[in-house]
Design an enzyme around this catalytic site. Sequence first.
Site, PDB file in Angstrom:
ATOM      1  CG  ASP A 105       4.874  -0.784   2.991  1.00 25.38           C
ATOM      2  OD1 ASP A 105       5.199   0.056   2.060  1.00 25.38           O
ATOM      3  OD2 ASP A 105       3.963  -1.736   2.900  1.00 25.38           O
TER       4      ASP A 105
ATOM      5  CG  HIS B 259      -2.497  -9.165  -5.694  1.00 30.80           C
ATOM      6  ND1 HIS B 259      -3.869  -8.842  -5.546  1.00 30.80           N
ATOM      7  CD2 HIS B 259      -1.904  -7.884  -5.071  1.00 30.80           C
ATOM      8  CE1 HIS B 259      -3.942  -7.587  -4.687  1.00 30.80           C
ATOM      9  NE2 HIS B 259      -2.764  -7.197  -4.661  1.00 30.80           N
TER      10      HIS B 259
HETATM   11  C1  LIG Z   1      -1.896  -4.139  -1.987  1.00 30.75           C
HETATM   12  S1  LIG Z   1      -0.752  -3.476  -0.689  1.00 30.75           S
HETATM   13  C2  LIG Z   1      -0.627  -4.810   0.316  1.00 30.75           C
HETATM   14  C3  LIG Z   1      -0.381  -4.383   1.903  1.00 30.75           C
HETATM   15  C4  LIG Z   1      -0.753  -5.414   2.838  1.00 30.75           C
HETATM   16  N1  LIG Z   1       0.127  -6.552   2.608  1.00 30.75           N
HETATM   17  C5  LIG Z   1      -2.089  -6.052   2.948  1.00 30.75           C
HETATM   18  O1  LIG Z   1      -2.348  -6.989   2.528  1.00 30.75           O
HETATM   19  O2  LIG Z   1      -2.955  -5.113   3.524  1.00 30.75           O
HETATM   20  C6  LIG Z   1       0.876  -3.709  -1.270  1.00 30.75           C
HETATM   21  C7  LIG Z   1       1.867  -2.890  -0.346  1.00 30.75           C
HETATM   22  O3  LIG Z   1       3.146  -3.104  -0.863  1.00 30.75           O
HETATM   23  C8  LIG Z   1       3.865  -1.970  -0.580  1.00 30.75           C
HETATM   24  N2  LIG Z   1       4.975  -1.809  -1.628  1.00 30.75           N
HETATM   25  C9  LIG Z   1       4.908  -1.085  -2.804  1.00 30.75           C
HETATM   26  N3  LIG Z   1       6.299  -1.002  -3.246  1.00 30.75           N
HETATM   27  C10 LIG Z   1       7.046  -1.506  -2.493  1.00 30.75           C
HETATM   28  C11 LIG Z   1       8.483  -1.583  -2.604  1.00 30.75           C
HETATM   29  N4  LIG Z   1       9.337  -1.248  -3.528  1.00 30.75           N
HETATM   30  N5  LIG Z   1       9.127  -2.062  -1.264  1.00 30.75           N
HETATM   31  C12 LIG Z   1       8.311  -2.373  -0.239  1.00 30.75           C
HETATM   32  N6  LIG Z   1       6.860  -2.356  -0.215  1.00 30.75           N
HETATM   33  C13 LIG Z   1       6.241  -1.834  -1.401  1.00 30.75           C
HETATM   34  C14 LIG Z   1       2.964  -0.803  -0.624  1.00 30.75           C
HETATM   35  O4  LIG Z   1       3.090   0.408   0.117  1.00 30.75           O
HETATM   36  C15 LIG Z   1       1.778  -1.341   0.045  1.00 30.75           C
HETATM   37  O5  LIG Z   1       1.619  -1.344   1.345  1.00 30.75           O
END
Ligand SMILES: C[S@@+](CC[C@H](N)C(=O)[O-])C[C@H]1O[C@@H](n2cnc3c(N)ncnc32)[C@H](O)[C@@H]1O
Length: 445
Positions: A310, A351
């Site tokens: 992440d 999503h």
């Molecule tokens: C909706 S959350 C889902 C988190 C986890 N997979 C869950 O289902 O609980 C989306 C995740 O994508 C991460 N994220 C957003 N932009 C990102 C990036 N450019 N690279 C890596 N992670 C990212 C956010 O920090 C967040 O933890």
Amino acid sequence: MTAATQQENQTVPENELANGNGIYGKEGVIVPVVNPPVDIGVALCPCDSDAVPEILKSISSFGDDPSLDNDNTRLGLLAKARDLVRALETPRETMIKHCWAQPGCYTAITSCYNLGVFSVLASYGGRPKKVTEIARILRTNPEVLTRLMKHIAAMGYIKETDPDEYAPTNFSRSLTIPIIGDGYPCLAGGAHKSCSKFPEYMAKTNYATPTDVQAGPYQYAFNTKMNMFEYMQSNQPLGKQFNHHMGGYRQGRPSWVDFNFYPVEERLIKGMDASPDAALLVDVGGSLGHDLQEFRNKYENAPGRLVLQDLPIVIDAIQQLHPSIERMNHDFHTEQPVKDARAYYMHSVLHDWPDDVCKSILKRLAAAMKPGYSKLLINENIIPDKGADWQATALDMMMITLFSSKERTKSDWYRLLESPELGLKVVGIWSVGNGVESLIECELK
Ligand SMILES: C[S@@+](CC[C@H](N)C(=O)[O-])C[C@H]1O[C@@H](n2cnc3c(N)ncnc32)[C@H](O)[C@@H]1O
């Protein structure tokens, strides 16, 4: 055919709208004129009195002591109870509930949460407490607190034991757990403005589907160029609260690592590369690692590395994680550093992004996959053509207002994942029920 049915079957001639007959626009708001007008009496009678006897009959079919440990029974009864409330309420009451009661309740809960009211209420054995006592402990204004707590009690979320005296409920006790409670301040501070500004944004953009991640409804509402993750992470504690919210959303729901969901042994562990640095599962955008932690709890002896990726600000916030899970800072818009893993996994990540951005994220993963060996596992909702679950459609409303993105239907998923430029194919979809995220397995073609 009765006059009413004849009217129902009538098609509105197109020029009726075009020449402004029967419909008119004013400051971006379109007000349809109904002919003949609906009588106010409709708004003052139960929404669906005819349905009440049938709903009562199905509720009584659950018996006097339904087994609430069985989730299907509980959810079935809950759906009927909701049907009953909707049928009994008058449209006017529903309108007041939507416009005043629910937003007011959200406001009151968030304010009380920020003050620590629910922790005080749950403390000292959860004995009933006067508002003045709570206000004294928290050194806050009793006058406002009295009003906030009265509404929360009127909505049934805390228990009124005497005038201005309250006891906790299981709901209010649960709010003291950060993964449950933190969703309130996080969405209040970093999300909901985008929902309330959405109609205004849509009118200004002529109701075009939002797809711009840099100039969508979120950026319009918050007057920022940042996306929601960037905004929350740079406006703490919103980011930390969001990470907790992600941990809370998934609790108590069926998960693909459950033994009756996806055949983990057969499809992942069998055939796994035996070399010591081989990766079994790379959780891309895995937040604080709750999914990999659950995987490790259920598959204690599974071979291979478990890698959690992440953004650094999220990885740095991890407080507890099984020591066998590697933490890795990684921006999924850049090259995937772990090559040839058995599976790359994304839960509720795609999503958050419109198709063009998803394709760019997926290209990075496809480039790291080993043909005939690596799998891509997508854990997401598949919105059915009919009878969608309210939690999934609620999430779709969050997606369109916060991210200019969407919850996808089956054909949306196939179109995206099998886009020719990605070189991927869907090899299977595992689902256990409406409203539960499915697991979509893909391989390189
Ligand atoms: C909706 S959350 C889902 C988190 C986890 N997979 C869950 O289902 O609980 C989306 C995740 O994508 C991460 N994220 C957003 N932009 C990102 C990036 N450019 N690279 C890596 N992670 C990212 C956010 O920090 C967040 O933890």
